[in-house]
Design a protein around this motif. Structure first.
Motif, short mmCIF file in Angstrom:
data_model
loop_
_atom_site.label_atom_id
_atom_site.label_comp_id
_atom_site.label_asym_id
_atom_site.label_seq_id
_atom_site.Cartn_x
_atom_site.Cartn_y
_atom_site.Cartn_z
N UNK A 242 -9.26 -0.22 0.99
CA UNK A 242 -9.72 0.30 2.17
C UNK A 242 -8.52 0.56 2.89
N UNK A 243 -7.26 -0.16 2.73
CA UNK A 243 -6.05 -0.04 3.34
C UNK A 243 -5.46 1.34 3.07
N UNK A 244 -5.71 1.74 1.75
CA UNK A 244 -5.16 2.92 1.18
C UNK A 244 -5.73 4.06 2.09
N UNK A 245 -7.07 4.14 2.15
CA UNK A 245 -7.96 5.07 2.78
C UNK A 245 -7.55 5.02 4.36
N UNK A 246 -7.29 3.92 4.96
CA UNK A 246 -7.03 3.77 6.44
C UNK A 246 -5.51 4.57 6.65
N UNK B 64 6.92 1.35 13.30
CA UNK B 64 7.24 0.49 12.34
C UNK B 64 6.70 0.71 11.23
N UNK B 65 7.29 0.12 10.02
CA UNK B 65 6.52 0.20 8.87
C UNK B 65 5.56 -0.77 8.72
N UNK B 66 4.42 -0.53 7.86
CA UNK B 66 3.45 -1.46 7.55
C UNK B 66 4.04 -2.48 6.51
N UNK B 67 4.23 -3.80 6.83
CA UNK B 67 4.70 -4.72 5.90
C UNK B 67 3.37 -5.29 5.45
N UNK B 68 3.51 -5.01 4.16
CA UNK B 68 2.27 -5.62 3.22
C UNK B 68 2.60 -7.08 2.68
N UNK B 69 1.45 -7.99 2.71
CA UNK B 69 1.97 -9.13 2.06
C UNK B 69 2.63 -8.65 0.34
N UNK B 70 2.96 -9.79 0.12
CA UNK B 70 3.72 -9.51 -1.34
C UNK B 70 2.70 -9.71 -2.55
N UNK C 298 -2.20 -3.27 7.88
CA UNK C 298 -1.73 -4.60 7.47
C UNK C 298 -2.78 -5.65 7.23
N UNK C 299 -3.84 -5.90 8.17
CA UNK C 299 -4.77 -7.04 7.96
C UNK C 299 -5.54 -6.46 6.81
N UNK C 300 -5.94 -5.45 6.60
CA UNK C 300 -6.62 -5.01 5.45
C UNK C 300 -5.86 -5.47 4.14
N UNK C 301 -4.78 -5.10 4.16
CA UNK C 301 -3.86 -5.65 2.91
C UNK C 301 -3.91 -7.14 2.73
N UNK D 163 6.17 1.13 0.27
CA UNK D 163 6.01 0.56 -0.93
C UNK D 163 6.30 -1.14 -0.37
N UNK D 164 5.47 -1.85 -0.83
CA UNK D 164 5.72 -3.45 -0.36
C UNK D 164 7.13 -3.90 -0.85
N UNK D 165 7.91 -4.26 0.22
CA UNK D 165 9.34 -4.65 0.17
C UNK D 165 9.43 -5.92 -0.90
#
Length: 149
Positions: free
Chosen positions: A80-84, A123-129, A70-73, A146-148
């Motif tokens: 980097x987040x995708x790889x993580x 918990x799902x990873x909640x990405x910034x919008x 989440x922090x990477x995003x 997918x980002x909500x």
């Protein structure tokens, strides 16, 4: 100087990672290793600090892998987040398999679900919008986040 050295990643490890990427005949200066050591340490601290802030706001004491993703995003390191996320998925699968094999070897009921993630809330990873979508592919199965927004 010792305090600063204590907070940095071990320079031998940094040098080893650098060598793996470069051609075998390449030489790496001490200055280059030290620069990478400082940059890598700062990057890890930056991302971990963001994840820690999120955990504090949620009244949690433990930073987990999902928090790091989440922090990477949120910091704009989407690649980097995708790889993580892929790594985290593979790691958790390997842990489940290892746990299952340990249960079988010890004679534990095979019908039991291993519970190796008890310390980490699911918990799902909640990405910034920002419209980020992750797809994790493993052995023909796919799961996605997918980002909500």
């Amino acid at each position: 100087m010792d305090d600063e050295q204590d907070r940095l990643l071990p320079i031998a490890n940094v040098g080893r990672m650098m060598k793996k990427i470069l051609p075998p005949t390449a030489k790496i200066s001490k200055e280059a290793k030290q620069t990478m050591q400082e940059c890598a340490t700062e990057f890890i601290s930056f991302v971990t600090g963001e994840a820690s802030d999120k955990c504090q706001k949620e009244n949690r004491k433990t930073v987990n892998g999902d928090d790091i993703c989440w922090a990477l995003i949120s910091l704009g390191f989407d690649d980097h987040a995708e790889a993580m996320v892929r790594y985290l998925h593979k790691y958790r699968e390997a842990e489940r398999e290892r746990s299952t094999n340990q249960h079988k070897a010890s004679g534990t009921d095979q019908g039991e679900e291993p519970n190796h993630e008890s310390k980490q809330p699911k918990q799902p990873i909640e990405a910034p919008s920002n419209g980020v979508e992750f797809r994790v592919l493993d052995k023909g199965n796919s799961s996605s986040f997918t980002n909500p927004s």
